[in-house]
Design a protein around this motif. Structure first.
Motif, PDB file in Angstrom:
ATOM      1  N   ASP A  56     108.832  55.281  29.904  1.00  0.00           N
ATOM      2  CA  ASP A  56     107.134  54.911  29.806  1.00  0.00           C
ATOM      3  C   ASP A  56     106.881  54.441  30.971  1.00  0.00           C
ATOM      4  O   ASP A  56     105.443  54.960  31.566  1.00  0.00           O
ATOM      5  N   ASN A  57     107.601  53.383  30.968  1.00  0.00           N
ATOM      6  CA  ASN A  57     106.616  52.018  32.021  1.00  0.00           C
ATOM      7  C   ASN A  57     106.882  52.816  33.414  1.00  0.00           C
ATOM      8  O   ASN A  57     106.078  52.659  34.001  1.00  0.00           O
ATOM      9  N   ARG A  96     107.473  55.297  34.828  1.00  0.00           N
ATOM     10  CA  ARG A  96     106.849  57.005  35.102  1.00  0.00           C
ATOM     11  C   ARG A  96     104.537  56.184  35.065  1.00  0.00           C
ATOM     12  O   ARG A  96     104.626  57.046  35.333  1.00  0.00           O
ATOM     13  N   SER A  97     104.815  55.394  35.023  1.00  0.00           N
ATOM     14  CA  SER A  97     103.150  54.786  35.483  1.00  0.00           C
ATOM     15  C   SER A  97     102.902  54.118  36.440  1.00  0.00           C
ATOM     16  O   SER A  97     102.315  53.677  37.292  1.00  0.00           O
ATOM     17  N   GLY A  98     103.923  53.692  37.458  1.00  0.00           N
ATOM     18  CA  GLY A  98     104.268  53.001  38.389  1.00  0.00           C
ATOM     19  C   GLY A  98     105.618  53.534  39.443  1.00  0.00           C
ATOM     20  O   GLY A  98     105.004  54.781  39.936  1.00  0.00           O
ATOM     21  N   ASN A 111     107.950  55.795  39.483  1.00  0.00           N
ATOM     22  CA  ASN A 111     108.061  57.540  39.310  1.00  0.00           C
ATOM     23  C   ASN A 111     107.033  57.623  38.758  1.00  0.00           C
ATOM     24  O   ASN A 111     106.560  59.411  37.980  1.00  0.00           O
ATOM     25  N   LYS A 112     105.834  57.679  39.573  1.00  0.00           N
ATOM     26  CA  LYS A 112     104.928  58.063  38.720  1.00  0.00           C
ATOM     27  C   LYS A 112     103.787  59.560  39.614  1.00  0.00           C
ATOM     28  O   LYS A 112     103.409  60.455  38.853  1.00  0.00           O
ATOM     29  N   ASP A 113     105.399  59.717  40.733  1.00  0.00           N
ATOM     30  CA  ASP A 113     105.017  61.213  41.208  1.00  0.00           C
ATOM     31  C   ASP A 113     106.148  62.568  40.152  1.00  0.00           C
ATOM     32  O   ASP A 113     105.612  63.635  41.037  1.00  0.00           O
ATOM     33  N   ASP A 136     112.836  67.326  37.737  1.00  0.00           N
ATOM     34  CA  ASP A 136     112.508  65.616  38.048  1.00  0.00           C
ATOM     35  C   ASP A 136     112.666  64.624  36.524  1.00  0.00           C
ATOM     36  O   ASP A 136     112.819  63.587  37.417  1.00  0.00           O
ATOM     37  N   ASN A 181     114.230  61.391  38.190  1.00  0.00           N
ATOM     38  CA  ASN A 181     113.999  59.852  37.001  1.00  0.00           C
ATOM     39  C   ASN A 181     115.274  58.985  37.000  1.00  0.00           C
ATOM     40  O   ASN A 181     115.014  58.287  37.231  1.00  0.00           O
TER      41      ASN A 181
END
Ligand code: ADX
Length: 183
Positions: free
Chosen positions: A48-49, A51-53, A55-57, A64, A68
């Protein structure tokens, strides 16, 4: 003469996988606290964290998710090479993804299945995402319209159905400490 600072521990990667809501993040946090009290330095890499930084693409398509996992495994590798105990907490839904992580991390990879049936995770629905998925407001949700393949040959399987987070973490901690002593 100046003394070079080096962490007095071996690097190691604890890879927690399982459905959303199974308890990965809670157990990661408790494990980090317990390790710290025993004098070990660890870092949590949480899906979750990240994916907000970094890996936000990335979205939740199969490709994907693979990317990730690859990125997180590579980051964990760099940390573990520098003696950091790294706790990775990601759904990692497919066997192939876990094989990729293991291939990158080799002997430093310790796989833990945080085992909780879909019905229980869905009932908990901590983030309300299962409801959104059932209402078709989000798609490719793991366990609903995106695959999840458990494997029972992980280094450790921890059920979170009839145990408290503290009990589950104690089981994991005991196993990790045993492994650390063997490194
Ligand atoms: S993984 O499949 O690529 O390993 P990851 O652990 O990074 O997933 O991210 C999972 C988190 O993203 C979940 O805990 C949830 O909060 C959020 N999420 C948002 N959309 C989805 C989705 N379609 N499937 C699964 N998790 C989702």
């Amino acid at each position: 003469m100046k003394q070079e600072f080096k962490l007095n521990q071996n690097g190691f990667v604890i890879w927690l996988y399982g459905l959303s809501g199974a308890g990965k993040t809670t157990i990661s946090t408790l494990l980090k606290e317990k390790l710290s009290l025993s004098g070990y330095f660890s870092i949590i890499l949480d899906g979750d964290n990240l994916r907000s930084g970094i890996n936000k693409d990335l979205m939740f398509t199969l490709d994907d998710r693979l990317e990730n996992i690859r990125r997180v495994a590579e980051i964990a590798k760099l940390l573990a090479q520098n003696n950091v105990i790294t706790i990775c907490s990601l759904i990692t839904p497919l066997k192939d993804y876990r094989a990729l992580a293991k291939g990158i991390l080799k002997g430093q990879y310790f796989e833990v299945y945080i085992d909780c049936p879909l019905e229980v995770c869905e009932k908990r629905d901590v983030k309300g995402l299962y409801k959104l998925s059932r209402e078709k407001k989000i798609k490719n949700f793991t366990g609903i319209d995106s695959a999840f393949e458990p494997s029972y040959n992980s280094d450790l399987v921890i059920s979170t159905v009839d145990t408290t987070p503290q009990q589950a973490t104690q089981t994991l901690y005991d196993s990790v400490i045993t492994r650390l002593a063997q490194l």
